[in-house]
Design a protein around this motif. Structure first.
Motif, mmCIF file in Angstrom:
data_model
loop_
_atom_site.group_PDB
_atom_site.id
_atom_site.type_symbol
_atom_site.label_atom_id
_atom_site.label_comp_id
_atom_site.label_asym_id
_atom_site.label_seq_id
_atom_site.Cartn_x
_atom_site.Cartn_y
_atom_site.Cartn_z
ATOM 1 N N ASP A 32 0.848 -1.227 0.105
ATOM 2 C CA ASP A 32 0.014 -0.190 -0.034
ATOM 3 C C ASP A 32 0.904 1.391 0.139
ATOM 4 N N ARG A 33 2.048 1.217 0.618
ATOM 5 C CA ARG A 33 2.735 2.618 0.747
ATOM 6 C C ARG A 33 3.390 2.607 -0.530
ATOM 7 N N PHE A 34 3.858 1.610 -1.148
ATOM 8 C CA PHE A 34 4.528 1.871 -2.557
ATOM 9 C C PHE A 34 3.405 2.081 -3.613
ATOM 10 N N ALA A 35 2.214 1.658 -3.529
ATOM 11 C CA ALA A 35 0.951 2.264 -4.287
ATOM 12 C C ALA A 35 0.787 3.981 -4.174
ATOM 13 N N ASP A 36 1.153 4.042 -2.838
ATOM 14 C CA ASP A 36 0.700 5.547 -2.590
ATOM 15 C C ASP A 36 1.923 6.325 -3.209
ATOM 16 N N ALA A 37 2.961 5.746 -2.760
ATOM 17 C CA ALA A 37 4.439 6.550 -3.542
ATOM 18 C C ALA A 37 4.470 6.584 -4.976
ATOM 19 N N THR A 38 3.821 5.741 -5.755
ATOM 20 C CA THR A 38 3.935 5.595 -7.146
ATOM 21 C C THR A 38 2.666 5.890 -7.952
ATOM 22 N N LEU A 39 1.435 6.126 -7.127
ATOM 23 C CA LEU A 39 0.100 6.435 -7.671
ATOM 24 C C LEU A 39 -0.342 5.429 -8.537
#
Length: 152
Positions: A32-39
Motif C-alpha cells: 500500500d505504501r508503494f502504491a501511494d508513492a507511485t500512484l
C-alpha cells in the motif's frame, strides 16, 4: 557478507555467486505504501477482498517495481563495498518477471558478479540478480543490475 575494498577485490569475484540476502516479508502495508508513492493503485495490489474473490492469484500481489526497488536494500546484506567516494545505481538490463510475489511472501536476493570493468577510474559492475520466493522453485525475476563506483 562479502567485503570489497577496491577494484582488484571486485575483479577477483567476477563470475562468482557472492551470496543471498536474508528473507524479507512483503506485507500489505508495504504494498500500500508503494502504491501511494507511485500512484499505482491497481486493485490486484491494493484491494485484498477483490483480489481474493476475482484475482487470478487469490490474493494481492506486490508491484513488480516494488520487488525491483528492494535490490539496494537486499544487495547491501550480501556485499559491503568500502572505500568508495561515489556509488551510482546505473541501470538494469535483461530483466524478466517470472512469477508474482503474493502478499506476505518472503523474498531473498541471490547475486552473482557477472562482470567488472575499470573505465578510467570508474568501476562498472554488472550483478546478476535473482529474486527467490520462499517455497517457490521459480524466481520472481532475473536480470542484471549495473552499478558504478569511484574508489578512493
Amino acid at each position: 557478507m562479502v567485503i570489497i575494498n577496491n577494484y582488484e577485490k571486485y575483479k577477483s569475484l567476477e563470475g562468482v555467486m557472492v551470496g543471498s540476502s536474508s528473507w524479507h516479508t512483503i506485507d500489505q502495508a508495504q504494498i500500500d505504501r508503494f502504491a501511494d508513492a507511485t500512484l499505482d493503485h491497481q486493485w490486484i495490489h491494493v484491494d485484498p477482498q477483490k483480489a481474493v474473490a476475482e484475482g487470478p492469484y487469490r490474493s494481492t500481489i506486490a508491484h513488480g517495481y516494488l520487488t525491483l526497488s528492494l535490490i539496494p536494500y537486499l544487495w547491501k546484506q550480501i556485499v559491503e563495498v568500502r572505500n568508495v567516494s561515489l556509488e551510482i545505481n546505473y541501470g538494469i538490463e535483461n530483466f524478466r518477471f517470472g512469477i508474482p510475489v503474493k502478499v506476505d511472501s518472503e523474498v531473498s536476493l541471490q547475486a552473482t558478479i557477472r562482470s567488472v570493468k575499470d573505465l578510467r577510474g570508474t568501476v562498472k559492475v554488472i550483478v546478476g540478480a535473482k529474486l527467490m520466493i520462499k517455497g517457490e522453485s521459480k524466481p520472481a525475476y532475473t536480470g542484471d543490475v549495473v552499478f558504478l563506483y569511484h574508489f578512493k
